[in-house]
Design a protein around this motif. Structure first.
Motif, PDB file in Angstrom:
ATOM      1  N   TYR A   1       0.694  -1.212   0.082  1.00 16.27           N
ATOM      2  CA  TYR A   1      -0.037   0.157   0.101  1.00 16.27           C
ATOM      3  C   TYR A   1       0.963   1.487   0.044  1.00 16.27           C
ATOM      4  O   TYR A   1       0.431   2.277  -0.608  1.00 16.27           O
ATOM      5  N   GLU A   2       2.095   1.121   0.713  1.00 13.46           N
ATOM      6  CA  GLU A   2       3.163   2.309   0.654  1.00 13.46           C
ATOM      7  C   GLU A   2       3.389   2.604  -0.794  1.00 13.46           C
ATOM      8  O   GLU A   2       3.479   3.502  -1.168  1.00 13.46           O
ATOM      9  N   LEU A   3       3.555   1.453  -1.568  1.00 12.76           N
ATOM     10  CA  LEU A   3       4.299   1.581  -2.787  1.00 12.76           C
ATOM     11  C   LEU A   3       3.220   2.136  -3.843  1.00 12.76           C
ATOM     12  O   LEU A   3       3.511   2.904  -4.640  1.00 12.76           O
ATOM     13  N   LEU A   4       2.152   1.440  -3.678  1.00 10.55           N
ATOM     14  CA  LEU A   4       0.971   2.103  -4.495  1.00 10.55           C
ATOM     15  C   LEU A   4       0.675   3.385  -4.323  1.00 10.55           C
ATOM     16  O   LEU A   4       0.472   4.273  -5.325  1.00 10.55           O
ATOM     17  N   SER A   5       0.566   3.720  -3.120  1.00  9.05           N
ATOM     18  CA  SER A   5       0.617   5.209  -3.055  1.00  9.05           C
ATOM     19  C   SER A   5       1.622   5.927  -3.490  1.00  9.05           C
ATOM     20  O   SER A   5       1.463   7.168  -4.183  1.00  9.05           O
ATOM     21  N   ALA A   6       2.950   5.706  -3.529  1.00  6.03           N
ATOM     22  CA  ALA A   6       4.023   6.402  -3.968  1.00  6.03           C
ATOM     23  C   ALA A   6       3.798   6.295  -5.554  1.00  6.03           C
ATOM     24  O   ALA A   6       4.463   7.414  -6.171  1.00  6.03           O
ATOM     25  N   LEU A   7       3.266   5.353  -6.250  1.00  5.15           N
ATOM     26  CA  LEU A   7       3.222   5.208  -7.603  1.00  5.15           C
ATOM     27  C   LEU A   7       1.918   6.118  -8.160  1.00  5.15           C
ATOM     28  O   LEU A   7       1.835   6.091  -9.442  1.00  5.15           O
ATOM     29  N   GLY A   8       1.327   6.521  -7.283  1.00  4.26           N
ATOM     30  CA  GLY A   8       0.182   7.271  -7.288  1.00  4.26           C
ATOM     31  C   GLY A   8      -1.118   6.691  -7.908  1.00  4.26           C
ATOM     32  O   GLY A   8      -2.009   7.058  -9.040  1.00  4.26           O
ATOM     33  N   LYS A   9      -1.351   5.420  -7.560  1.00  3.29           N
ATOM     34  CA  LYS A   9      -2.412   4.597  -8.188  1.00  3.29           C
ATOM     35  C   LYS A   9      -3.275   4.384  -6.930  1.00  3.29           C
ATOM     36  O   LYS A   9      -2.784   4.117  -5.819  1.00  3.29           O
ATOM     37  N   GLU A  10      -4.637   4.511  -7.423  1.00  2.53           N
ATOM     38  CA  GLU A  10      -5.759   4.051  -6.482  1.00  2.53           C
ATOM     39  C   GLU A  10      -6.031   2.479  -6.150  1.00  2.53           C
ATOM     40  O   GLU A  10      -6.850   2.093  -5.369  1.00  2.53           O
ATOM     41  N   SER A  11      -5.609   1.917  -7.255  1.00  2.00           N
ATOM     42  CA  SER A  11      -5.872   0.290  -7.155  1.00  2.00           C
ATOM     43  C   SER A  11      -4.804  -0.401  -7.925  1.00  2.00           C
ATOM     44  O   SER A  11      -4.141   0.127  -8.547  1.00  2.00           O
ATOM     45  N   PHE A  12      -4.815  -1.697  -7.534  1.00  7.02           N
ATOM     46  CA  PHE A  12      -3.751  -2.501  -8.079  1.00  7.02           C
ATOM     47  C   PHE A  12      -3.935  -2.696  -9.496  1.00  7.02           C
ATOM     48  O   PHE A  12      -2.984  -2.680 -10.271  1.00  7.02           O
ATOM     49  N   ASP A  13      -5.370  -2.739  -9.975  1.00  3.47           N
ATOM     50  CA  ASP A  13      -5.486  -2.871 -11.400  1.00  3.47           C
ATOM     51  C   ASP A  13      -5.230  -1.796 -12.209  1.00  3.47           C
ATOM     52  O   ASP A  13      -5.067  -1.898 -13.547  1.00  3.47           O
ATOM     53  N   LYS A  14      -4.715  -0.336 -11.623  1.00  6.46           N
ATOM     54  CA  LYS A  14      -4.131   0.553 -12.460  1.00  6.46           C
ATOM     55  C   LYS A  14      -2.863   0.487 -12.600  1.00  6.46           C
ATOM     56  O   LYS A  14      -2.253   1.234 -13.510  1.00  6.46           O
ATOM     57  N   LEU A  15      -2.080  -0.598 -12.178  1.00  4.32           N
ATOM     58  CA  LEU A  15      -0.672  -0.380 -12.410  1.00  4.32           C
ATOM     59  C   LEU A  15      -0.438  -1.036 -13.800  1.00  4.32           C
ATOM     60  O   LEU A  15      -1.270  -1.791 -14.287  1.00  4.32           O
ATOM     61  N   SER A  16       0.712  -0.465 -14.440  1.00  2.00           N
ATOM     62  CA  SER A  16       1.034  -0.870 -15.760  1.00  2.00           C
ATOM     63  C   SER A  16       2.553  -0.863 -16.007  1.00  2.00           C
ATOM     64  O   SER A  16       3.256  -0.469 -15.277  1.00  2.00           O
ATOM     65  N   HIS A  17       3.012  -1.300 -17.318  1.00  9.21           N
ATOM     66  CA  HIS A  17       4.284  -1.311 -17.552  1.00  9.21           C
ATOM     67  C   HIS A  17       4.837   0.052 -17.393  1.00  9.21           C
ATOM     68  O   HIS A  17       6.211   0.428 -17.414  1.00  9.21           O
ATOM     69  N   LYS A  18       4.238   1.090 -17.542  1.00 11.14           N
ATOM     70  CA  LYS A  18       4.551   2.502 -17.435  1.00 11.14           C
ATOM     71  C   LYS A  18       5.186   2.926 -15.927  1.00 11.14           C
ATOM     72  O   LYS A  18       5.889   3.744 -15.772  1.00 11.14           O
TER      73      LYS A  18
END
Ligand SMILES: Cc1cc2nc3c(=O)[nH]c(=O)nc-3n(C[C@H](O)[C@H](O)[C@H](O)COP(=O)(O)O)c2cc1C
Length: 498
Positions: free
Chosen positions: A474-491
């Protein structure tokens, strides 16, 4: 350098070869003329002389012993303790393989619940040779992050679809490769932390069930636990196993990163009477599983087999494979489309994956590493417009949240780790999993060695490891600026440039 070493060794060997019999004669004379007690040394040096004679003039298998006698034994001794010397004394924190000390220490700290913040600076490389994560200028408030959830089987709308709430699963390790205490500690830890555990291909999961863990039952190519004598699937056994409430999914293992194209291998040293009963195999010989399921000889037969397992078990059914030839993988996807049958998940096991035992050439030189395979598989599924028909999982040295996040950004929806969990149990990377001599009692059935693995204490470590990983997610997701896991991408991934 090498030649001066040879000359020195030669001289030393000469002195030793002459010195030992001379000492033997001297102690004999001393025993005769001065004190009987010298004869203890006479006997010792007599034996040494005899052994040295045997090395130099009788045995023919070791050239070094033939040429240098006793002195050569010193080399064998030092060579045999070389890994320990390197591990404890000579290699620095980022040098060891497969996992360096810095990586392992992070797992140990998490498992012990110790604050894992560090000071001064990272020990890793920043020269463009490693994958890194890309953060956002606008981190998200953790309160606004949507909790993780992933439902297997929802695409088929099955009754026994399974939802998990943490993107991490204990990867397949059979009872057989692991000892009883290790399996029980992992299963208990998984239950406490609320994650799934894969049984591995070891047959009936007696100890996993005993600890109340929710399980993925793995069907390896030998189908231990659900097989007929001839190695084909016993529908009756699979049906009855799948009815156990703790069994949530079935995984058909097609191949494994550490030994693609080869079936499981359990060395005879590790086949106790109980394991021989649970697997239905004889004691006293290595158990080598076939390289593929006898039902799966091409893309269509493989997909038809998956459909059969889905129908019999009524559970979500996934497949595990290491990516080899891409044309074959694309054919597999096309067969899925033609037959309109999709596994509920595909787990990609990187070539860097671990194993209880495998031939070295297979471990070193076969298969596609995870971070090359995963984006390709993700893209091929997209190209064929079937990415939304199944879930994608990943494994391959994903022992810490950073690497797991990279996999989640490259297409995986959850991560498997095997060796991460072994470290949480206290694995010291002694590399003896195939010898039944694991010094910390994880991959052994030796009672004495297993005593050191306290099930309750270690299950707490497993739980801590999972909880700390989840915290970091959750710390990393916050730092990556994502509100959910499914928003992660190769970018979110910075690829190596060198
Ligand atoms: C001791 C040990 C036993 C394993 N047994 C199995 C097994 O029974 N079935 C399987 O598919 N993979 C097995 N594996 C491979 C792991 O499940 C996993 O795919 C691989 O190690 C990659 O994960 P890791 O890099 O986090 O360890 C085993 C690995 C280890 C280290």
């Amino acid at each position: 350098m090498a030649s001066s070493l040879t000359v020195n060794l030669e001289k030393l060997a000469k002195y030793v070869n002459i010195g030992i019999p001379l000492l033997c004669i001297s102690f004999f004379l001393a025993g005769h003329y001065y004190s009987f007690y010298f004869h203890f040394l006479t006997v010792t040096f007599f034996l040494a002389t005899a052994i040295n004679f045997y090395y130099r003039h009788v045995q023919k298998t070791h050239s070094l012993l033939s040429n240098f006698g006793f002195v050569a034994q010193g080399r064998y001794l030092i060579e045999s303790i070389g890994p320990e010397l390197r591990q404890y004394l000579f290699t620095n924190d980022t040098e060891e393989r497969p996992f360096n000390r810095a990586e392992r220490a992070e797992v140990y700290r998490k498992a012990k619940g110790i604050d894992s913040s560090s000071a001064f600076g990272s020990l890793l490389q920043f020269d463009g040779s490693e994958y890194k994560l890309r953060h956002s200028l606008y981190p998200v408030d953790k309160k606004n992050i949507k909790p993780y959830s992933l439902t297997f089987g929802e695409e088929r709308g099955i009754k026994h679809a399974y939802t998990m709430h943490k993107p991490i699963i204990i990867s397949a390790m059979s009872y057989g490769a692991l000892g009883k205490n290790a399996v029980r500690a992992l299963a208990r830890g998984a239950r406490k932390a609320g994650i799934l555990m894969n049984t591995g291909e070891g047959g009936y999961p007696k100890y996993h069930l005993m600890e109340g863990a929710e399980l993925i039952f793995q069907m390896g190519t030998a189908k231990f636990g659900v097989r007929h004598e001839d190695g084909s699937l016993s529908e009756e056994k699979l049906r009855s196993l799948a009815q156990q409430p703790q069994i949530k999914m079935i995984e058909v293992k097609l191949s494994q990163g550490a030994k693609p194209g080869k079936g499981g291998l359990l060395p005879k040293e590790k086949i106790t009477q109980e394991i021989s009963e649970l697997r239905g195999v004889p004691q006293g010989e290595d158990v080598v599983s076939p390289p593929h399921h006898i039902e799966c000889t091409d893309a269509e037969s493989t997909i038809r087999f998956i459909k059969r397992v889905q129908d019999i078990s009524a559970l979500p059914v996934g497949i595990k494979l290491c990516l080899g030839r891409e044309d074959e993988f694309r054919e597999l996807i096309q067969a899925m489309k033609r037959l309109d049958v999709f596994p509920d998940y595909i787990s990609i096991d990187g070539a860097e994956g671990g194993t209880g035992a495998a031939p070295k050439a297979f471990m070193d030189d076969l298969g596609t590493p995870l971070f090359q395979a995963l984006p390709r598989v993700h893209q091929m599924l997209k190209d064929e417009s079937v990415r939304d028909k199944l879930k994608l999982l990943a494994a391959g040295k994903l022992i810490n949240p950073g690497k797991q996040f990279m996999a989640l950004s490259l297409g995986a929806q959850a991560c498997y780790t095997a060796r991460g969990f072994m470290f949480s149990l206290g694995c010291i990377q002694a590399l003896q999993c195939n010898n039944n001599t694991c010094p910390v009692g994880i991959t052994t059935h030796n009672r004495h060695l297993q005593q050191g693995l306290d099930i309750e204490v270690k299950s707490e470590r497993v739980k801590n490891y999972i909880q700390q990983i989840e915290h970091d997610y959750y710390e990393l997701l916050s730092a990556l600026g994502k509100e959910s896991f499914d928003k992660l991408s190769h970018k979110n991934v910075l690829f190596p440039t060198s």
